[in-house]
Design a protein around this motif. Sequence first.
Motif, short mmCIF file in Angstrom:
data_model
loop_
_atom_site.label_atom_id
_atom_site.label_comp_id
_atom_site.label_asym_id
_atom_site.label_seq_id
_atom_site.Cartn_x
_atom_site.Cartn_y
_atom_site.Cartn_z
N ILE A 48 -53.51 -0.21 5.24
CA ILE A 48 -52.82 -1.12 6.24
C ILE A 48 -51.42 -1.39 5.37
O ILE A 48 -51.41 -1.79 4.49
CB ILE A 48 -53.49 -2.49 6.41
N PRO A 49 -50.19 -0.83 6.03
CA PRO A 49 -48.98 -1.19 5.55
C PRO A 49 -48.61 -2.35 5.28
O PRO A 49 -49.21 -3.39 6.34
CB PRO A 49 -48.10 -0.32 6.38
N PRO A 50 -47.83 -2.81 4.58
CA PRO A 50 -47.55 -4.14 4.23
C PRO A 50 -46.76 -4.96 5.49
O PRO A 50 -46.91 -6.11 5.64
CB PRO A 50 -46.60 -4.21 3.04
N SER A 51 -46.09 -3.99 6.47
CA SER A 51 -45.53 -4.55 7.52
C SER A 51 -46.37 -5.17 8.30
O SER A 51 -46.01 -5.99 9.21
CB SER A 51 -44.40 -3.57 7.98
N ALA A 52 -47.74 -4.62 8.55
CA ALA A 52 -48.59 -5.00 9.58
C ALA A 52 -48.93 -6.37 9.37
O ALA A 52 -49.45 -7.13 10.25
CB ALA A 52 -49.76 -4.14 9.25
N TYR A 53 -49.02 -6.98 8.14
CA TYR A 53 -49.31 -8.21 7.83
C TYR A 53 -48.10 -9.07 8.27
O TYR A 53 -48.53 -10.40 8.85
CB TYR A 53 -49.68 -8.51 6.40
N LEU A 54 -46.81 -8.75 8.33
CA LEU A 54 -45.90 -9.58 8.74
C LEU A 54 -45.96 -9.54 10.19
O LEU A 54 -45.71 -10.70 10.84
CB LEU A 54 -44.63 -8.82 8.51
N VAL A 55 -46.25 -8.28 11.09
CA VAL A 55 -46.48 -8.56 12.41
C VAL A 55 -47.63 -9.67 12.83
O VAL A 55 -47.63 -10.45 13.75
CB VAL A 55 -46.87 -7.13 12.93
N LEU A 56 -48.94 -9.46 12.00
CA LEU A 56 -49.87 -10.47 12.26
C LEU A 56 -49.51 -12.21 12.11
O LEU A 56 -49.78 -12.84 12.78
CB LEU A 56 -51.07 -10.10 11.25
N ALA A 57 -48.58 -12.16 10.99
CA ALA A 57 -48.08 -13.46 10.77
C ALA A 57 -47.36 -13.95 11.77
O ALA A 57 -47.26 -15.32 12.33
CB ALA A 57 -47.52 -13.60 9.43
N ALA A 58 -46.22 -12.94 12.51
CA ALA A 58 -45.37 -13.40 13.52
C ALA A 58 -46.33 -13.78 14.66
O ALA A 58 -45.89 -14.63 15.33
CB ALA A 58 -44.52 -12.28 13.70
N LEU A 59 -47.33 -12.75 15.05
CA LEU A 59 -48.18 -13.23 16.26
C LEU A 59 -48.69 -14.44 16.07
O LEU A 59 -48.88 -15.47 17.07
CB LEU A 59 -48.90 -12.05 16.54
N ASN A 60 -49.24 -14.86 14.75
CA ASN A 60 -50.13 -16.23 14.92
C ASN A 60 -49.03 -17.00 14.80
O ASN A 60 -49.67 -18.15 15.26
CB ASN A 60 -50.83 -16.06 13.27
N GLY A 61 -47.81 -17.05 14.37
CA GLY A 61 -46.98 -18.05 14.18
C GLY A 61 -46.44 -18.33 15.92
O GLY A 61 -46.15 -19.62 16.06
N LEU A 62 -46.41 -17.27 16.52
CA LEU A 62 -46.13 -17.45 18.01
C LEU A 62 -47.19 -18.16 18.55
O LEU A 62 -46.86 -19.38 19.46
CB LEU A 62 -45.92 -16.24 18.77
N ILE A 63 -48.19 -17.87 18.52
CA ILE A 63 -49.40 -18.73 19.03
C ILE A 63 -49.45 -20.05 18.69
O ILE A 63 -49.48 -21.25 19.60
CB ILE A 63 -50.80 -18.01 18.61
N LEU A 64 -49.00 -20.35 17.20
CA LEU A 64 -49.29 -21.75 16.78
C LEU A 64 -48.07 -22.62 17.36
O LEU A 64 -48.30 -23.72 17.73
CB LEU A 64 -49.11 -21.94 15.21
N ALA A 65 -47.12 -21.92 17.25
CA ALA A 65 -45.73 -22.60 18.02
C ALA A 65 -46.05 -22.92 19.52
O ALA A 65 -45.62 -24.16 20.09
CB ALA A 65 -44.26 -21.84 17.77
N ALA A 66 -46.22 -22.01 20.19
CA ALA A 66 -46.65 -22.14 21.59
C ALA A 66 -47.83 -23.46 21.75
O ALA A 66 -47.62 -24.26 22.71
CB ALA A 66 -47.28 -20.96 22.13
N VAL A 67 -48.76 -23.38 20.88
CA VAL A 67 -49.72 -24.42 21.28
C VAL A 67 -49.21 -25.81 20.78
O VAL A 67 -49.41 -26.83 21.47
CB VAL A 67 -50.91 -24.00 20.36
N ILE A 68 -48.55 -25.84 19.78
CA ILE A 68 -47.73 -27.21 19.45
C ILE A 68 -46.80 -27.67 20.62
O ILE A 68 -46.93 -28.74 20.90
CB ILE A 68 -47.13 -27.07 18.09
N ALA A 69 -46.06 -26.76 21.08
CA ALA A 69 -45.20 -27.04 22.13
C ALA A 69 -45.90 -27.65 23.47
O ALA A 69 -45.36 -28.45 23.96
CB ALA A 69 -44.26 -25.71 22.34
#
Length: 56
Positions: free
Chosen positions: A29-50
Amino acid sequence: MLYFLIVVAVLLLGYAGVLVSFVRKGRKIPPSAYLVLAALNGLILAAVIAWAIARG
């Protein structure tokens, strides 16, 4: 807001499926894939908090 969460969750599941197929084919798995996963998880977390703040 709920539709946004559903769309992001579906994207996350689809992306995870792609990564699982990569691993099954023996590719690394390329290292950039982990960044995309982190970004998607962050989006979900931010949306749930909002959403929770908006509900009061």
